[in-house]
Design a protein around this motif. Structure first.
Motif, short mmCIF file in Angstrom:
data_model
loop_
_atom_site.label_atom_id
_atom_site.label_comp_id
_atom_site.label_asym_id
_atom_site.label_seq_id
_atom_site.Cartn_x
_atom_site.Cartn_y
_atom_site.Cartn_z
N TRP A 168 42.77 79.59 31.53
CA TRP A 168 41.48 78.93 31.68
C TRP A 168 41.63 77.42 31.79
O TRP A 168 42.51 76.83 31.19
N ASN A 169 40.73 76.81 32.53
CA ASN A 169 40.72 75.36 32.69
C ASN A 169 40.24 74.68 31.41
O ASN A 169 39.46 75.24 30.65
N ASP A 170 40.73 73.49 31.19
CA ASP A 170 40.22 72.63 30.12
C ASP A 170 40.31 71.19 30.58
O ASP A 170 40.82 70.90 31.65
N GLU A 171 39.80 70.31 29.78
CA GLU A 171 39.81 68.89 30.12
C GLU A 171 40.87 68.14 29.32
O GLU A 171 40.84 66.91 29.24
N VAL A 172 41.80 68.86 28.72
CA VAL A 172 42.78 68.25 27.82
C VAL A 172 44.18 68.21 28.42
O VAL A 172 44.83 67.17 28.45
N ASN A 173 44.65 69.35 28.92
CA ASN A 173 46.04 69.47 29.36
C ASN A 173 46.22 68.96 30.79
O ASN A 173 45.37 69.16 31.65
N THR A 174 47.36 68.31 31.02
CA THR A 174 47.66 67.76 32.34
C THR A 174 48.16 68.84 33.29
O THR A 174 48.62 69.90 32.85
N PHE A 175 48.05 68.56 34.58
CA PHE A 175 48.60 69.47 35.59
C PHE A 175 50.07 69.74 35.30
O PHE A 175 50.52 70.89 35.35
N GLU A 176 50.82 68.69 35.03
CA GLU A 176 52.26 68.83 34.82
C GLU A 176 52.57 69.75 33.64
O GLU A 176 53.49 70.56 33.72
N PHE A 177 51.79 69.63 32.56
CA PHE A 177 52.03 70.47 31.38
C PHE A 177 51.72 71.92 31.67
O PHE A 177 52.46 72.82 31.26
N VAL A 178 50.64 72.19 32.39
CA VAL A 178 50.28 73.57 32.73
C VAL A 178 51.32 74.16 33.68
O VAL A 178 51.76 75.31 33.50
N LEU A 202 44.28 76.35 41.25
CA LEU A 202 43.18 77.32 41.14
C LEU A 202 42.49 77.23 39.78
O LEU A 202 41.27 77.30 39.69
N ILE A 203 43.27 77.07 38.73
CA ILE A 203 42.71 76.94 37.39
C ILE A 203 41.77 75.73 37.35
O ILE A 203 40.65 75.81 36.83
N HIS A 204 42.21 74.63 37.92
CA HIS A 204 41.42 73.40 37.90
C HIS A 204 40.12 73.53 38.69
O HIS A 204 39.05 73.16 38.20
N PHE A 205 40.20 74.06 39.90
CA PHE A 205 39.03 74.09 40.77
C PHE A 205 38.14 75.31 40.58
O PHE A 205 36.93 75.24 40.81
N LYS A 206 38.71 76.45 40.15
CA LYS A 206 37.92 77.68 39.97
C LYS A 206 37.57 77.95 38.51
O LYS A 206 36.77 78.82 38.21
N GLY A 207 38.23 77.23 37.60
CA GLY A 207 37.94 77.41 36.18
C GLY A 207 38.87 78.40 35.49
O GLY A 207 38.95 78.41 34.26
N LYS A 208 39.57 79.20 36.26
CA LYS A 208 40.51 80.17 35.70
C LYS A 208 41.37 80.72 36.83
O LYS A 208 41.04 80.58 38.01
N CYS A 209 42.48 81.36 36.43
CA CYS A 209 43.34 82.00 37.42
C CYS A 209 44.10 83.14 36.74
O CYS A 209 44.58 82.98 35.61
#
Length: 96
Positions: free
Chosen positions: A28-38, A59-66
């Motif tokens: 799931w997307n969040d506003e905490v973790n960076t792209f690099e960390f995910v 996809l996680i960032h733009f769709k909210g989940k993947c």
């Protein structure tokens, strides 16, 4: 000439085989973790290639989940726990 596959040949599949892979690991997307960390987490925990991890993260960032991996519940639950232990939201859900 090859023999055509008929539907009756598909009925030999054990139902257990079909049900065993009937779950998906959702991140799931969040506003905490960076792209690099995910991306790093998906490579470490799920065995994704850098490209696959990056695509899932977008996809996680733009769709909210993947859905990042499919398999049995018993296979996916430890992966889910490893992801959530890193502070990233993840769940195991039945495929619909």
């Amino acid at each position: 000439m090859k023999e055509a596959t008929t539907p009756s040949k598909w009925q030999d599949t054990d139902e257990v085989d079909v049900l065993d892979g009937g779950h998906q690991l959702i991140v799931w997307n969040d506003e905490v973790n960076t792209f690099e960390f995910v991306i790093e987490t998906l490579m470490d925990v799920c065995g994704h290639s850098p490209e696959q991890a990056e695509q899932c993260t977008i996809l996680i960032h733009f769709k909210g989940k993947c859905s990042v991996k499919n398999g049995s519940y018993d296979e996916l639950k430890p992966l889910c726990d490893a992801i959530t232990d890193r502070g990233i939201g993840a769940t195991v859900e039945e495929l619909v």
